[in-house]
Write a protein that holds these residues in place. Sequence first.
Motif, PDB file in Angstrom:
ATOM      1  N   LEU A 164       0.800  -1.130   0.037  1.00  0.00           N
ATOM      2  CA  LEU A 164      -0.008  -0.147   0.081  1.00  0.00           C
ATOM      3  C   LEU A 164       0.889   1.290   0.038  1.00  0.00           C
ATOM      4  N   SER A 165       0.309   2.339  -0.555  1.00  0.00           N
ATOM      5  CA  SER A 165       0.937   3.666  -0.457  1.00  0.00           C
ATOM      6  C   SER A 165      -0.166   4.268   0.387  1.00  0.00           C
ATOM      7  N   LYS A 200      -3.644   3.015  -1.119  1.00  0.00           N
ATOM      8  CA  LYS A 200      -3.736   2.832  -2.372  1.00  0.00           C
ATOM      9  C   LYS A 200      -2.829   1.618  -2.812  1.00  0.00           C
ATOM     10  N   VAL A 201      -3.477   0.538  -3.615  1.00  0.00           N
ATOM     11  CA  VAL A 201      -2.620  -0.550  -3.864  1.00  0.00           C
ATOM     12  C   VAL A 201      -1.599  -0.288  -4.729  1.00  0.00           C
ATOM     13  N   VAL A 202      -0.407  -0.850  -4.471  1.00  0.00           N
ATOM     14  CA  VAL A 202       0.721  -0.568  -5.327  1.00  0.00           C
ATOM     15  C   VAL A 202       1.497  -1.898  -5.648  1.00  0.00           C
ATOM     16  N   SER A 215      -7.211  -4.048  -9.386  1.00  0.00           N
ATOM     17  CA  SER A 215      -8.648  -3.459  -9.447  1.00  0.00           C
ATOM     18  C   SER A 215      -9.356  -2.849  -8.356  1.00  0.00           C
ATOM     19  N   THR A 216      -8.607  -3.021  -7.202  1.00  0.00           N
ATOM     20  CA  THR A 216      -9.142  -2.823  -5.921  1.00  0.00           C
ATOM     21  C   THR A 216      -9.135  -1.400  -5.519  1.00  0.00           C
ATOM     22  N   PRO A 217     -10.316  -0.851  -5.490  1.00  0.00           N
ATOM     23  CA  PRO A 217     -10.403   0.738  -4.973  1.00  0.00           C
ATOM     24  C   PRO A 217      -9.662   1.137  -3.955  1.00  0.00           C
ATOM     25  N   SER A 218      -8.826   2.315  -3.966  1.00  0.00           N
ATOM     26  CA  SER A 218      -8.242   2.873  -2.780  1.00  0.00           C
ATOM     27  C   SER A 218      -9.093   2.811  -1.588  1.00  0.00           C
ATOM     28  N   GLY A 219      -8.487   2.446  -0.396  1.00  0.00           N
ATOM     29  CA  GLY A 219      -9.027   2.900   0.749  1.00  0.00           C
ATOM     30  C   GLY A 219      -9.176   4.158   1.190  1.00  0.00           C
ATOM     31  N   LEU A 220     -10.303   4.637   1.415  1.00  0.00           N
ATOM     32  CA  LEU A 220     -10.572   6.106   1.934  1.00  0.00           C
ATOM     33  C   LEU A 220     -10.902   6.495   3.193  1.00  0.00           C
TER      34      LEU A 220
END
Lengths: 560, 560
Positions: A257-258, A313-315, A320-325
């Motif tokens: 993750l970033s 964000k997945v890096v 396809s996974t939406p970023s966690g907010l």
Amino acid sequence: MGNMVKPFLQGRRLLETFLVLCLLVYVMDLPSAAKAAGKVNKHVWDVRYNYVSPDCYKKLAITINGLVPGPTIHAVEGETVVVQVTNSLVTENVAIHWHGIRQIGTPWSDGTESVTQCAIQPGDTFVYQFVVDKAGTYMYHAHYGMQLGDGIYGMIRVKAAHKEPFSYSSEHEILLSDWYHKNAYEHAIDLSSEPFVWVGEPNSVLIQGRAFACNEPGTEAGQCKEPNRKCSPFSLNVRPGRTIRLRIGSLTALSTLSFEIEDHEMTVVEADGNYVEPFKVKHLYLYSGETYSVLIKTSPKKDRSRNYWMVAKVVSRESSTPSGLAILNYNFNPPLALPPTDPPAGPHWNDTSDRIDQSVAVKAHHAYLNPPPKKSDRTIILLNTQNKIEGKVRWSLNNVSLNLPHTPYLIALKENLSYNTEAHPSTGGLYRLKFNSIVDVILQNANTMTPNVSETHPWHLHGHDFWVLGYGRGKFNMATDTASYNLTNPIMKNSVPLHPYGWTALRFRADNPGVWAFHCHIEFHFFLGMAVVFEEGIDQVGELPDSIMGCGETKPFVKP
Amino acid sequence: MGNMVKPFLQGRRLLETFLVLCLLVYVMDLPSAAKAAGKVNKHVWDVRYNYVSPDCYKKLAITINGLVPGPTIHAVEGETVVVQVTNSLVTENVAIHWHGIRQIGTPWSDGTESVTQCAIQPGDTFVYQFVVDKAGTYMYHAHYGMQLGDGIYGMIRVKAAHKEPFSYSSEHEILLSDWYHKNAYEHAIDLSSEPFVWVGEPNSVLIQGRAFACNEPGTEAGQCKEPNRKCSPFSLNVRPGRTIRLRIGSLTALSTLSFEIEDHEMTVVEADGNYVEPFKVKHLYLYSGETYSVLIKTSPKKDRSRNYWMVAKVVSRESSTPSGLAILNYNFNPPLALPPTDPPAGPHWNDTSDRIDQSVAVKAHHAYLNPPPKKSDRTIILLNTQNKIEGKVRWSLNNVSLNLPHTPYLIALKENLSYNTEAHPSTGGLYRLKFNSIVDVILQNANTMTPNVSETHPWHLHGHDFWVLGYGRGKFNMATDTASYNLTNPIMKNSVPLHPYGWTALRFRADNPGVWAFHCHIEFHFFLGMAVVFEEGIDQVGELPDSIMGCGETKPFVKP
């Protein structure tokens, strides 16, 4: 004691009381250091199923006291943490690992099924007991099958008893995870299938156990008027004009993750319980198993009119996974008032250079240097490969894929159960280290079975912090690359990434009697054999407690 | 043996070979009766997860060798059945019960977790071994948590070595079950919730593990042109003009079923492994845990131009579950050619009288009478009630709801673990029977907590066949109702219904040393405490095998 016997035989409650008394007697018998530090930090946990809906999808999770994430352990360095875990799963066993805690003198409390203990059976209560000897940010999680992915994880915050090299007015925790709607059983089926079925990308990224969903489905976060309150996102309340410490950890099953907070730079000050020479980042890369403390400065009062996005964000994978907010909520704004902006897009998923740059930037704080020995006694090169073994896709080190044995290594080696060699041919995954020797490990990455793909592997070592000597690209060259090692101010960590097509060099002292797993922290890779086991000073391990026995060949070792 | 030791320590395969050898040595040491009967009937089973779609919905099931239902055991009376069960569930335990097999001399092979053994841990192999001493139709299923509902069940067909009182040209099995898309974990959560959440009606009724779905969704079976071949229904091929034996069993989690074959009368000839004085039925009621053999006559050649419906309909509850449908396929017709008719509607769901009539009609075959003793030594009246205990909905007998202990009763009682009384106060669910005494049990039904509702409970006794002395309505009257007992030709069974608002009277001889569960065979009622345990002749039970130990207080009993 004579008076105790009769009531003890009559009721579970009395049995429990008795156990607690035994425990106290045991604790009082601890080495004087722990006794001096004083407090016993006690927790009573019930592991049970519960429905949770972190991203508005109802899933049966494995919870601690009903919660995902589980309760945070707040402790002070030197304290003895006691966690009494009752398994209330109906037909399923469990084991819990204390990620980053070195378990000095208590290798049987490491919580790693098949390495340090038999899993806890339904109805049984197991008592983990260990000293948190070093301030810092740690975590815990299930270490059995792929249960971690079903929600059994949480944070351990160990406060310093000394003055730290930075100050802040408040501290908060942010645990990151990824989340699949499929459960661990379904993943096990997929990963064991012929032909192989990959589990795919997670459905969501969770920040402190929550995802973001807009109340109007399909609306982008930046255009969203109101979050879905049925699965409302995590909101972190802060006061303006302050310096705030965030303890951030990642326990993803798969994802790198970033993490980023809109308009708020982060100063990295701690990594895996070790002080970092401060440096600033816009986004912080976290590999599964890592923790960081960062400091942020909140805007002065005049700018506090809005909230800000926090993004995970997945890096390192094209996901396809939406970023966690989540929401950084300035005091007196409504907690769920959405920022008027689009969430930051974050770095490009395959900007490997940027990630390596951050890995290299993490160095030990100049006032807390603990330089490594100049030379090692042994170098173990571990080639990370994906390969087919007996028709099944597996992950291997030097072409050995670890099949976890049903008799835990710690018991097998301590009790000289030669049976245990069965799972570990001489070329296999068990490495017996000379006690107190200095060991270098070179993690060497390679192609996967898909052409031109090399994955990121987050490696985690139990029982130790190691010095991170360096990262490099391509094939490690023993003659030249060792010269580039940082022997001056390498950070010590327990978790470290191996970057695509790269190598990572570690050094540690094999001075903690016990048996310790060293593995890729991606649940699915570990399940597929991506692990080795280190033994050191097994003869110095104290008498093993009965409570870790009861599986495989250890059944006869429980004493009446 | 000296030569064996070294290779045995080197490989699992060798370990298994060794175990099989041990087994053979053990088998050869069996009592001469079994030895005379000769053959060891051996099975190697792997319990593992697998996706199945019996009704076109993909569900993760617990399977035996990948199958739901599991493999049928074909044996001849007197044979010794050996089933080597390996638990390949990743983190979950298992135990398998041999339903209807009395386990004479082998009470530790009954497979009832918490009563006769500790559950089998992942990676462990457990060997069940027992003599099938009596011809008949039996079943097996998981007896741990609510795993039965997730698909782990199958049939045991024990052929007679003697001449039977009927003849037939071929025999076939039909195992009935109900099927939930939710799994056992989800059910456990629901049933443990406050407020209580009932699991609801099953999604499907399965005939031999298959449901019927029309290729054009929403089309009634009678109008359907083609079944959905992705989940095609069970089709039973028969030749015209023959007498055919059908071995029918029910292992529903909840439902009472009425089984019917369009235009084919059934003659009941066997019940739970006992010969029945033949009688004819249009539809056969089956309560969970029951088996019957029926004879059908297939039409002579001129009528064989079509197939016929087989129907399993939920009765005794007003259920939303569609009836299970299968096809009686006359030879040379296409197996899945649909009958040109509507499936029979079956009896009305709440025609209790019709069901009682059938219960009463089942009597022992006149040539196989084994009349009961005229009097009993003890009468146990068990009042079946639903009640709230500590805020939770439970099922109770005489207001005691059984919490299954983590130390199996058999071991606790044999080894005098007084601890075991903890789970069973003196008024509790454990009944210690005088060895060889004659025991009457009166099952007394009552209201549930819903006004004017009384449910059907299928009761099953382990370790015994019992005489069914009678059924009645209302409150049992000891003075007058005992006079109505059938002491002349009562059928012997192991499973029997307790009808709504009624009573059922049973008699058995406590002559099988061991500890035996007696419980409602509805998975959810058993989970909610609807069970008692009978101990008899514990002092005559032979040395318990180590393999059943390893949980609760039995851990120290495993010998090196």
